[in-house]
Design a protein around this motif. Structure first.
Motif, PDB file in Angstrom:
ATOM      1  N   THR A 103       0.790  -1.483   0.139  1.00  0.00           N
ATOM      2  CA  THR A 103       0.068   0.090  -0.309  1.00  0.00           C
ATOM      3  C   THR A 103       0.843   1.349   0.101  1.00  0.00           C
ATOM      4  OG1 THR A 103      -1.519  -0.971   1.624  1.00  0.00           O
ATOM      5  CG2 THR A 103      -2.138   1.584   1.441  1.00  0.00           C
ATOM      6  N   LYS A 105      -0.688   3.973  -1.778  1.00  0.00           N
ATOM      7  CA  LYS A 105      -1.679   5.509  -1.030  1.00  0.00           C
ATOM      8  C   LYS A 105      -2.997   4.230  -0.653  1.00  0.00           C
ATOM      9  CE  LYS A 105      -0.359   8.564  -4.764  1.00  0.00           C
ATOM     10  NZ  LYS A 105      -1.166   9.619  -5.336  1.00  0.00           N
ATOM     11  N   LYS A 183      -2.331   1.851  -5.009  1.00  0.00           N
ATOM     12  CA  LYS A 183      -3.295   1.609  -4.422  1.00  0.00           C
ATOM     13  C   LYS A 183      -3.525   0.880  -3.992  1.00  0.00           C
ATOM     14  CE  LYS A 183      -5.260   6.473  -6.609  1.00  0.00           C
ATOM     15  NZ  LYS A 183      -6.153   7.215  -6.447  1.00  0.00           N
ATOM     16  N   GLN A 210      -6.710  -5.494  -5.085  1.00  0.00           N
ATOM     17  CA  GLN A 210      -6.531  -4.102  -3.916  1.00  0.00           C
ATOM     18  C   GLN A 210      -7.441  -4.003  -2.955  1.00  0.00           C
ATOM     19  OE1 GLN A 210      -6.856  -2.318  -8.635  1.00  0.00           O
ATOM     20  NE2 GLN A 210      -4.907  -0.469  -7.271  1.00  0.00           N
TER      21      GLN A 210
END
Length: 314
Positions: A103, A105, A183, A210
């Motif tokens: 991670t 963002k 992200k 994600q």
């Protein structure tokens, strides 16, 4: 281990925060953002509550508990039967909602009481200087839990979305645009809310790896076409008829078999049991699709069998 309820804070009309400290005065076991603890209540129930404070703190645990109108006895007990100074028995922190190591963002979504693990994640991300934004959805302003913490520590990251307040509506298309691989999205809250967020992310092009979610309450697993099946305990020769209206766990306990249980909804994974033969009907939200496809384990608290005969190992 035993902890003492050091402080109780009324966060909203229905949510209380319980600050727990060691009964011996020593440091508490370390935990990671997203972790929860098993709380063993005086009425015999065990429930899981997420740790909401910063994971760098080892002097306390903070849990937020919603007094659910449809409580099965857990939240009602801790709200009504415990006071500051009382001793509470808890388990070691466990993490089923981990911040992904890649991670760079993050986009955090919380609905109602789902803010508890998300708040801990926000503390951790800020400490690591990882950019993030936090979107908190509530029915009314008075239902915002941890308002002071959120506005004091995350003034630049927090976005409140209040039902029926047009000026606070969330433009999901804008929030979820540019879903590049650095992200990651984390969501916790009611099942319908999480489904909405996950579907919106998938539509925007986010990849499954994600997307991360944690369930507080599982969907009802009872189905109209549930049928009886035979359960065999490997190595014992014991066969048990599992009726349509009962769970495997209930039947095992009735026949004298000791089965560890906690959430009783297929969320926590405490009762996972090895399957020797037969085909389970998986109804948990704990295991991954890949783990379910192996059909070598299942959660007897809620899952059943697709085959007429299921052999398990205890």
């Amino acid at each position: 281990m035993d902890v003492i309820i050091n402080k109780i804070h009324q966060l909203t009309p229905s949510i209380r925060a319980f600050e727990l400290v060691s009964s011996s005065g020593s440091a508490l076991p370390r935990f990671e953002a997203g972790s929860h603890i098993d709380v063993h209540l005086k009425n015999g129930l065990t429930r899981q509550y997420s740790l909401s404070n910063c994971s760098s703190e080892n002097n306390r645990y903070v849990i937020g508990v919603l007094h659910d109108e449809n409580s099965r006895g857990g939240s009602r007990c801790i709200h009504n039967d415990y006071q500051e100074g009382d001793v509470l028995s808890i388990g070691q922190p466990r993490n089923l909602f981990v911040l992904h190591r890649n991670t760079k963002k993050a986009v955090l979504f919380a609905g109602g009481i789902g803010i508890t693990p998300i708040l801990s994640m926000a503390y951790r991300l800020k400490a690591q200087n990882i950019p993030f934004e936090l979107h908190y959805f509530v029915r009314s302003h008075e239902m915002i839990a941890f308002y002071g913490n959120l506005t004091q520590h995350f003034a630049e990251q927090i976005h409140f979305h209040i039902q029926n307040r047009v000026d606070t509506e969330c433009n999901m298309a804008n929030v979820l645009q540019q879903p590049d691989v650095i992200k990651h999205l984390y969501v916790c809250g009611p099942t319908g809310f999480m489904q909405f967020v996950m579907q919106s992310a998938e539509t925007a092009g986010w990849q499954p790896e994600q997307l991360h979610q944690e369930h507080f309450v599982a969907q009802q697993s009872k189905q109209e076409n549930d049928e009886a099946f035979t359960l065999e305990i490997a190595g014992t020769g014991k066969r048990i008829e599992i009726h349509a209206e009962q769970t495997v766990t209930q039947a095992l306990l009735e026949h004298g078999f000791d089965v560890p249980v906690s959430c009783e909804q297929g969320i926590c994974g405490t009762c996972i049991t090895r399957v020797v033969s037969g085909v389970p009907d998986h109804r948990d939200v704990f295991m991954t699709d890949e783990e379910r496809a192996l059909n070598n384990q299942f959660t007897p608290c809620c899952s059943r069998a697709k085959s007429k005969h299921l052999v398990i190992e205890l």
